[in-house]
Each structure stands twice: as structure tokens, then as C-alpha cells.
Motif scaffolding. Structure first.
Motif, PDB file in Angstrom:
ATOM      1  N   ILE A 146       0.842  -1.204   0.000  1.00 14.17           N
ATOM      2  CA  ILE A 146       0.000   0.000   0.000  1.00 14.17           C
ATOM      3  C   ILE A 146       0.878   1.256   0.000  1.00 14.17           C
ATOM      4  N   ALA A 147       1.953   1.210   0.795  1.00 18.03           N
ATOM      5  CA  ALA A 147       2.872   2.355   0.841  1.00 18.03           C
ATOM      6  C   ALA A 147       3.503   2.587  -0.532  1.00 18.03           C
ATOM      7  N   GLU A 148       3.874   1.492  -1.196  1.00 12.74           N
ATOM      8  CA  GLU A 148       4.470   1.603  -2.530  1.00 12.74           C
ATOM      9  C   GLU A 148       3.478   2.226  -3.511  1.00 12.74           C
ATOM     10  N   HIS A 149       2.225   1.781  -3.416  1.00 10.84           N
ATOM     11  CA  HIS A 149       1.192   2.284  -4.323  1.00 10.84           C
ATOM     12  C   HIS A 149       0.971   3.792  -4.117  1.00 10.84           C
ATOM     13  N   GLN A 150       0.946   4.220  -2.853  1.00 17.09           N
ATOM     14  CA  GLN A 150       0.744   5.654  -2.586  1.00 17.09           C
ATOM     15  C   GLN A 150       1.932   6.475  -3.092  1.00 17.09           C
ATOM     16  N   GLN A 151       3.119   5.889  -2.936  1.00 14.59           N
ATOM     17  CA  GLN A 151       4.328   6.580  -3.393  1.00 14.59           C
ATOM     18  C   GLN A 151       4.302   6.718  -4.921  1.00 14.59           C
ATOM     19  N   PHE A 152       3.905   5.620  -5.574  1.00 14.91           N
ATOM     20  CA  PHE A 152       3.821   5.652  -7.034  1.00 14.91           C
ATOM     21  C   PHE A 152       2.794   6.690  -7.488  1.00 14.91           C
ATOM     22  N   ASN A 153       1.692   6.802  -6.760  1.00 12.36           N
ATOM     23  CA  ASN A 153       0.655   7.770  -7.138  1.00 12.36           C
ATOM     24  C   ASN A 153       1.162   9.208  -7.076  1.00 12.36           C
ATOM     25  N   ARG A 154       2.017   9.515  -6.106  1.00 14.90           N
ATOM     26  CA  ARG A 154       2.595  10.864  -6.044  1.00 14.90           C
ATOM     27  C   ARG A 154       3.481  11.118  -7.257  1.00 14.90           C
ATOM     28  N   SER A 155       4.248  10.094  -7.618  1.00 12.08           N
ATOM     29  CA  SER A 155       5.153  10.248  -8.762  1.00 12.08           C
ATOM     30  C   SER A 155       4.382  10.471 -10.044  1.00 12.08           C
ATOM     31  N   ILE A 156       3.376   9.641 -10.249  1.00 16.10           N
ATOM     32  CA  ILE A 156       2.636   9.751 -11.504  1.00 16.10           C
ATOM     33  C   ILE A 156       1.787  11.028 -11.502  1.00 16.10           C
ATOM     34  N   GLY A 157       1.404  11.480 -10.316  1.00 19.11           N
ATOM     35  CA  GLY A 157       0.669  12.745 -10.201  1.00 19.11           C
ATOM     36  C   GLY A 157       1.501  13.902 -10.740  1.00 19.11           C
ATOM     37  N   ALA A 158       2.807  13.858 -10.480  1.00 18.80           N
ATOM     38  CA  ALA A 158       3.693  14.911 -10.983  1.00 18.80           C
ATOM     39  C   ALA A 158       3.693  14.923 -12.511  1.00 18.80           C
ATOM     40  N   SER A 159       3.661  13.744 -13.106  1.00 17.20           N
ATOM     41  CA  SER A 159       3.663  13.720 -14.571  1.00 17.20           C
ATOM     42  C   SER A 159       2.318  14.217 -15.121  1.00 17.20           C
ATOM     43  N   TYR A 160       1.245  13.995 -14.387  1.00 19.58           N
ATOM     44  CA  TYR A 160      -0.055  14.524 -14.833  1.00 19.58           C
ATOM     45  C   TYR A 160      -0.043  16.055 -14.807  1.00 19.58           C
ATOM     46  N   ALA A 161       0.604  16.616 -13.801  1.00 22.88           N
ATOM     47  CA  ALA A 161       0.716  18.079 -13.715  1.00 22.88           C
ATOM     48  C   ALA A 161       1.551  18.612 -14.871  1.00 22.88           C
ATOM     49  N   MET A 162       2.571  17.856 -15.262  1.00 24.53           N
ATOM     50  CA  MET A 162       3.417  18.279 -16.383  1.00 24.53           C
ATOM     51  C   MET A 162       2.627  18.323 -17.683  1.00 24.53           C
ATOM     52  N   ILE A 163       1.742  17.384 -17.874  1.00 21.03           N
ATOM     53  CA  ILE A 163       0.986  17.339 -19.130  1.00 21.03           C
ATOM     54  C   ILE A 163      -0.065  18.442 -19.193  1.00 21.03           C
ATOM     55  N   THR A 164      -0.750  18.692 -18.089  1.00 21.41           N
ATOM     56  CA  THR A 164      -1.912  19.594 -18.130  1.00 21.41           C
ATOM     57  C   THR A 164      -1.676  20.963 -17.496  1.00 21.41           C
ATOM     58  N   GLY A 165      -0.629  21.089 -16.681  1.00 22.06           N
ATOM     59  CA  GLY A 165      -0.450  22.332 -15.929  1.00 22.06           C
ATOM     60  C   GLY A 165      -1.405  22.435 -14.758  1.00 22.06           C
ATOM     61  N   CYS A 166      -2.042  21.332 -14.402  1.00 17.61           N
ATOM     62  CA  CYS A 166      -2.977  21.343 -13.264  1.00 17.61           C
ATOM     63  C   CYS A 166      -2.202  21.431 -11.950  1.00 17.61           C
ATOM     64  N   THR A 167      -2.906  21.822 -10.894  1.00 11.74           N
ATOM     65  CA  THR A 167      -2.287  21.800  -9.575  1.00 11.74           C
ATOM     66  C   THR A 167      -2.538  20.442  -8.932  1.00 11.74           C
ATOM     67  N   ILE A 168      -1.657  20.094  -7.992  1.00 14.21           N
ATOM     68  CA  ILE A 168      -1.772  18.821  -7.269  1.00 14.21           C
ATOM     69  C   ILE A 168      -1.940  19.147  -5.798  1.00 14.21           C
ATOM     70  N   ARG A 169      -2.922  18.546  -5.180  1.00 10.66           N
ATOM     71  CA  ARG A 169      -3.167  18.830  -3.769  1.00 10.66           C
ATOM     72  C   ARG A 169      -3.307  17.522  -2.985  1.00 10.66           C
ATOM     73  N   MET A 170      -2.567  17.389  -1.893  1.00  5.91           N
ATOM     74  CA  MET A 170      -2.699  16.216  -1.032  1.00  5.91           C
ATOM     75  C   MET A 170      -3.704  16.528   0.071  1.00  5.91           C
ATOM     76  N   VAL A 171      -4.623  15.603   0.298  1.00  6.06           N
ATOM     77  CA  VAL A 171      -5.572  15.710   1.405  1.00  6.06           C
ATOM     78  C   VAL A 171      -5.406  14.456   2.257  1.00  6.06           C
ATOM     79  N   THR A 172      -5.113  14.647   3.530  1.00  7.93           N
ATOM     80  CA  THR A 172      -4.924  13.499   4.423  1.00  7.93           C
ATOM     81  C   THR A 172      -6.247  13.121   5.077  1.00  7.93           C
ATOM     82  N   ASN A 173      -6.594  11.846   4.942  1.00  8.05           N
ATOM     83  CA  ASN A 173      -7.827  11.346   5.586  1.00  8.05           C
ATOM     84  C   ASN A 173      -7.445  10.374   6.704  1.00  8.05           C
ATOM     85  N   ALA A 174      -6.952  10.939   7.788  1.00 15.50           N
ATOM     86  CA  ALA A 174      -6.465  10.120   8.906  1.00 15.50           C
ATOM     87  C   ALA A 174      -7.611   9.633   9.789  1.00 15.50           C
TER      88      ALA A 174
END
Ligand code: AMP
Ligand code: MG
Length: 190
Positions: A146-174
């Protein structure tokens, strides 16, 4: 101006849908409305009609090309919606063949989000939530996975921002802090 497009992502069991529903309810009282769309549901409607699956949790096991075709059709259908749109989906899908990008380039160009939200929490909390959810067929996975998957999602999120210029926001649901997560999500949507 067609309105805002926000894509909400997070690993299965992080509580995306709960946080989104809470935030939308909060905003409704303020007169801010979003059309809430579920990417998986759009894919599942097509997959069911074609008879390729009978359970939405079977889709990630389908042949990769089939998943990509369903993904493309779903994106095309959702792109037709106007006004403020919120899409509940995944930054990446864990398949038996590896991580499948939830928002590959051709999907992003259809959806063109303003913001992508990553809903996250501690991997141990996600593991416990999955174990206690009997409504879904969750894959057996340890907290390291699960930790690996979340880490991968942050990485791929950066590439999504590169393609679209969108902002990325983390929301913690503790655990025990759902209200805070809902407030954070509302501030992204407001
Ligand atoms: P969910 O109800 O959000 O867990 O979604 C159900 C299923 O829909 C997931 O397990 C995936 O198989 C599929 N799905 C949802 N969003 C995407 C996406 N962006 N790309 C590919 N598959 C997706
Ligand atoms: Mg959900």
C-alpha cells in the motif's frame, strides 16, 4: 468558461468517496455545486453491457487493452459534462501486470483537470479499513504494498501536472480526523 474540473484520486480504501460526499454536502449549503462522476462506474456500465465482467472489482484483472478501451470510452463520456465537475477515480490501478496509469495522456487531454487531489493516509490505517470493508472485493496486500502504491501515485501525479499544468493537492484522511479531511477537500473545491 465551462466550470472547474477536479479529479480526486486515492488508493482503494483510503475513503475518497466518504471525504468527497462530506465536502459536497458542506458546499451545497454555501451554494457551490459540483456534478460528481465516478470513473469506475462509467467503465463498469460499458463492461457490463459487453458482458466482460459482472463485478466492478473484476475490471482491474481484465486484459490491459480492454481496460484501456473502457478507460477511453469513460473519459470521452465524462468530457461531455459541463459546469463544475468532480471525478472520483485512481491515479493508478494495481493490476496483475503492474500499475496501470489511471489518467494516461489521452485521458488527461479529454478531461483537462484544473486540480488533481491525492487523498492519502498512513498505510496501516488503509490496511485496517480494507479488512473491515465487506462491500468490496479488495485485493490481499500488505502495508508495504500500500505504501508503494501511494508513493507511485505521487510520482505519476507529478507527470499529470506536467501534461496539463494542473495543480496537485494532497488531502490526508487520517483516522478520527474525517472532519478535517472534509474541510480540506471543501477548500479545494470552493
Ligand atoms: P472504484 O470504485 O473507484 O474502486 O473503481 C472501480 C474500478 O474501476 C477500479 O478497480 C478500476 O478497475 C476501474 N477504474 C476506476 N478508475 C479508473 C481509471 N482512471 N483508469 C482505469 N481503471 C479505472
Ligand atoms: Mg470509491
Amino acid at each position: 468558461m465551462t466550470g472547474r474540473r477536479v479529479i480526486v484520486t486515492g488508493v482503494p480504501g483510503v475513503g475518497k468517496t466518504t471525504v468527497v460526499n462530506g465536502a459536497l454536502k458542506m458546499l451545497e449549503d454555501e451554494g457551490v455545486t459540483y456534478k460528481s462522476l465516478n470513473f469506475g462506474t462509467y467503465m463498469f456500465e460499458v463492461a457490463k453491457k459487453e458482458g466482460v465482467v459482472s463485478d466492478r472489482d473484476e475490471m482491474r484483472k481484465l486484459d490491459r487493452e480492454v481496460q484501456k478501451r473502457l478507460q477511453k470510452e469513460a473519459a470521452r463520456a465524462m468530457a461531455r459534462e459541463s459546469g463544475n465537475v468532480l471525478i472520483d477515480t485512481h491515479a493508478s490501478v494495481k493490476t496483475p501486470r503492474g500499475y496501470l496509469p489511471g489518467l494516461p495522456e489521452w485521458v488527461l487531454r479529454e478531461l483537462m483537470p484544473d486540480t488533481i487531489v491525492l487523498v492519502e493516509t498512513d498505510e496501516d490505517q488503509i490496511l485496517m479499513r480494507r479488512l473491515s470493508d465487506e462491500t468490496r472485493t479488495r485485493d490481499m496486500e500488505g502495508s508495504k504494498g500500500i505504501a508503494e502504491h501511494q508513493q507511485f501515485n505521487r510520482s505519476i501525479g507529478a507527470s499529470y501536472a506536467m501534461i496539463t499544468g494542473c495543480t496537485i493537492r494532497m488531502v490526508t484522511n487520517a483516522d478520527h480526523l474525517l472532519e478535517q479531511a472534509i474541510g480540506d477537500m471543501a477548500s479545494v473545491l470552493r
